[in-house]
Design an enzyme around this catalytic site. Structure first.
Site, short mmCIF file in Angstrom:
data_model
loop_
_atom_site.label_atom_id
_atom_site.label_comp_id
_atom_site.label_asym_id
_atom_site.label_seq_id
_atom_site.Cartn_x
_atom_site.Cartn_y
_atom_site.Cartn_z
N GLU A 132 8.23 2.72 -4.16
CA GLU A 132 7.75 3.02 -2.82
C GLU A 132 6.24 2.89 -2.78
O GLU A 132 5.54 3.42 -3.65
CB GLU A 132 8.17 4.43 -2.40
N GLY A 133 5.75 2.17 -1.81
CA GLY A 133 4.33 2.03 -1.58
C GLY A 133 3.98 2.49 -0.18
O GLY A 133 4.82 3.00 0.56
N THR A 134 2.73 2.30 0.17
CA THR A 134 2.27 2.76 1.48
C THR A 134 2.91 2.00 2.62
O THR A 134 3.26 2.56 3.64
CB THR A 134 0.73 2.61 1.56
N PHE A 135 3.12 0.69 2.43
CA PHE A 135 3.65 -0.12 3.52
C PHE A 135 4.88 -0.94 3.12
O PHE A 135 5.18 -1.94 3.75
CB PHE A 135 2.55 -1.04 4.07
N SER A 136 5.56 -0.51 2.09
CA SER A 136 6.80 -1.17 1.72
C SER A 136 7.60 -0.27 0.79
O SER A 136 7.06 0.64 0.17
CB SER A 136 6.54 -2.52 1.03
N LYS B 90 12.94 -5.79 -1.07
CA LYS B 90 11.63 -5.27 -0.68
C LYS B 90 11.55 -5.22 0.84
O LYS B 90 11.53 -6.26 1.50
CB LYS B 90 10.52 -6.15 -1.25
N ASP C 239 -4.67 -7.40 -7.02
CA ASP C 239 -4.16 -6.06 -7.35
C ASP C 239 -3.41 -6.09 -8.68
O ASP C 239 -2.30 -5.57 -8.79
CB ASP C 239 -3.26 -5.55 -6.23
#
Length: 552
Positions: free
Chosen positions: A47-51, A71, A158
């Site tokens: 889990e990320g900030t926008f995905s 994703k 990144d």
């Protein structure tokens, strides 16, 4: 007690994450109904900030199940960014340890990318178990992936362990997450050219007024002589929401017609929440509360007086700024005020994407022209963590502190000299000598030993810092960790006078950390070259003697 407390906390966190993941899976099925006909989603794995990333099973030929990774990009992701990420995966992916793509689904604003699934371990969990040969293989395969994407003119921006998946048992690797990727001037990714065309224009030649950087370091931050445009990331991620549709995420409603800003960020494989930027917080979780009006007369008068004073000060500042010649030198350094000269400078715009601790010096100093060399620096930081057994190696709350921490390792004079090459001026209140990389890594790993003549025993020195006293407390804390155990063999001999003489000899380390060649630290030094123009490339790094006899 502390161990029990940690276990309870971890269990509680896991239960909450599982319950939340079940709800998210149901919402994903509703958002993209065609997924239900092809995949059975097992659970959320990242889990990320926008995905978010989910593990799913696809029914193949002969009723054979195939694991895939789904994703899901949230609706605020800009279409150009999504298409550019897909194009990177299609063109460069599928070879040389770069993640490929199987297919993609879209329903309205929801996009799901289907990728091969690579079961992998957390970098932090396997760090202490890696042998030196495994570290060499890891770095070889990471540089191999960077060589692949750099060949197509892709700057990943990144690079970090959680974006380079590693299966220790199968010796498989995969570079993932191109959500922040940008293109070089010669990029072969057409959509990255669109993003690049909106990048800030201008030269790296600047005038040199200084702005204080804490109490130790200062760095110029001035605008280029030519006018600058907004950064590509900010422009590409600005997208108006439909006025006829209300966006809903995590149970909170968005206001109709408001503009949504999102910075494409995703994590595959590891749960990582330290990448949220305050400038790009998810507005779905922010509630706007209207402040009550001031009713009493004295408060109104005070408020009006403050407003008038603020307006007056702003007017004076603007007037001073507009009348200030651009070639004057600032005189407010180390003072508790900002002079009119500094107020007249435009704030420089430069790409700043990446994860704290892995950003290259040219990113921290906001050089507008950034190349594939920033990925090489990030790879060098990973190598530094592997050799020193410290992760994360750098941990800073802001870019200026991060720059000061880099100085403690690479030296202040070297950092200042490198900054001059791309038009920046850095001031440091005290000269910091560059560290010897071998001594630094061996101290942090705990391999320093001493011999006690009185007892004939080899003793381990207490773990000591290899850094100067000026280093920040946060950096010291990040370098603390468990000390390595070194194996010894004891042999007893009888002296000629009848005394029992005890001699302790150091045994060979089965993981090979007692015999790290000089080539490893030479490569590390070239990866962490402060000057991006002379920093080694991925192609040349693979030809380094450190990787001698390894299959290209």
């Amino acid at each position: 007690f502390q161990t029990t407390k940690k276990c309870i906390t971890r269990t509680f966190f896991t239960l909450n994450f599982s319950l939340g993941a079940s709800t998210d899976i149901e919402k994903l099925y509703e958002a993209v109904p065609q997924l239900g006909n092809l995949f059975k989603i097992k659970g959320k794995i990242g889990e990320g900030t926008f995905s978010s990333v989910y593990l799913a099973v696809a029914q193949g030929r002969g009723n054979q199940e195939e694991k895939v990774a789904l994703k899901h990009l949230i609706p605020t992701s800009h279409p150009v960014r999504i298409a550019a990420e897909l194009q990177c995966l299609i063109v460069a992916g599928g070879q040389d340890n770069v993640m490929g793509v199987k297919c993609c689904f879209r329903k309205n604003d929801h996009v799901v990318i289907v990728m091969p699934y690579l079961e992998h371990e957390s970098f932090l969990d396997i760090l202490n178990s890696l042998s030196f040969e495994e570290v060499r293989d890891y770095m070889f395969n990471l540089l191999k992936a960077l060589k692949r994407i750099h060949h197509f003119g892709i700057v990943h921006r990144d690079v970090k362990p959680s974006n380079f998946l590693y299966n220790q048992q199968l010796k498989q690797y995969a570079l993932v997450d191109f959500g922040l990727a940008q293109g070089t001037p010669e990029t072969k990714i057409e959509l990255l050219k669109v993003i690049q065309s909106e990048a800030p224009q201008g030269s790296c030649t600047y005038t040199k007024p200084q702005i204080t950087l804490g109490s130790q370091v200062s760095v110029t931050s001035t605008a280029p002589r030519h006018s600058t445009h907004q950064s590509a990331t900010k422009t590409a991620n600005k997208r108006p929401c439909s006025a006829s549709q209300t966006q809903i995420k995590e149970g909170h409603k968005r206001k109709e017609g408001q503009e949504c800003f999102a910075h494409q960020r995703s994590v595959f494989g590891e749960r990582n929440f330290n990448v949220r930027s305050p400038a790009f917080q998810d507005r779905s979780t922010v509630k706007l509360v209207k402040q009550p009006k001031v009713t009493d007369i004295p408060s109104r008068k005070l408020s009006a007086k403050k407003k008038a004073t603020s307006t007056l000060n702003n007017g004076l500042a603007k007037k001073a700024a507009s009348s200030c010649p651009a070639n004057l030198t600032c005189d407010c350094y180390a003072k508790d005020r900002v002079c009119s000269i500094c107020l007249s400078r435009r704030q420089q715009v430069a790409p700043r994407a990446g994860t704290p601790g892995f950003r290259a010096p040219e990113v921290l100093i906001k050089c507008p022209h950034q190349s594939t060399a920033i990925d090489i620096w990030s790879a060098g930081i990973i190598f530094l963590s592997l050799l020193s057994d410290r992760y994360p190696f750098y941990k800073a709350g802001d870019d200026l502190t991060a720059l000061a921490q880099i100085m403690t390792i690479r030296g202040s004079r070297e950092t200042i000299q490198a900054a001059r090459t791309f038009g920046k001026s850095i001031l440091c209140s005290k000269e910091i000598v560059a560290q010897d990389l071998r001594k630094l890594c061996e101290r942090l790993r705990g391999n320093s030993t001493s011999f006690d003549n009185s007892t004939g025993d080899v003793q381990i020195k207490p773990q000591e810092s290899a850094l100067p006293a000026e280093i920040s407390n946060a950096f010291e804390a990040s370098l603390q960790g468990p000390q390595k155990h070194i194996h010894y063999q004891k042999q007893h001999h009888h002296g000629g006078d009848g005394r029992d003489v005890r001699i302790t000899e150091k045994g060979a380390d089965p993981k090979g950390w007692d015999n790290v060649p000089d080539e490893a630290y030479d490569l590390l030094d070239k990866l962490l070259d402060l000057n991006p123009a002379t920093r080694i490339t991925a192609k040349d790094a693979l030809l380094h003697p450190f990787f001698r006899n390894m299959k290209q």
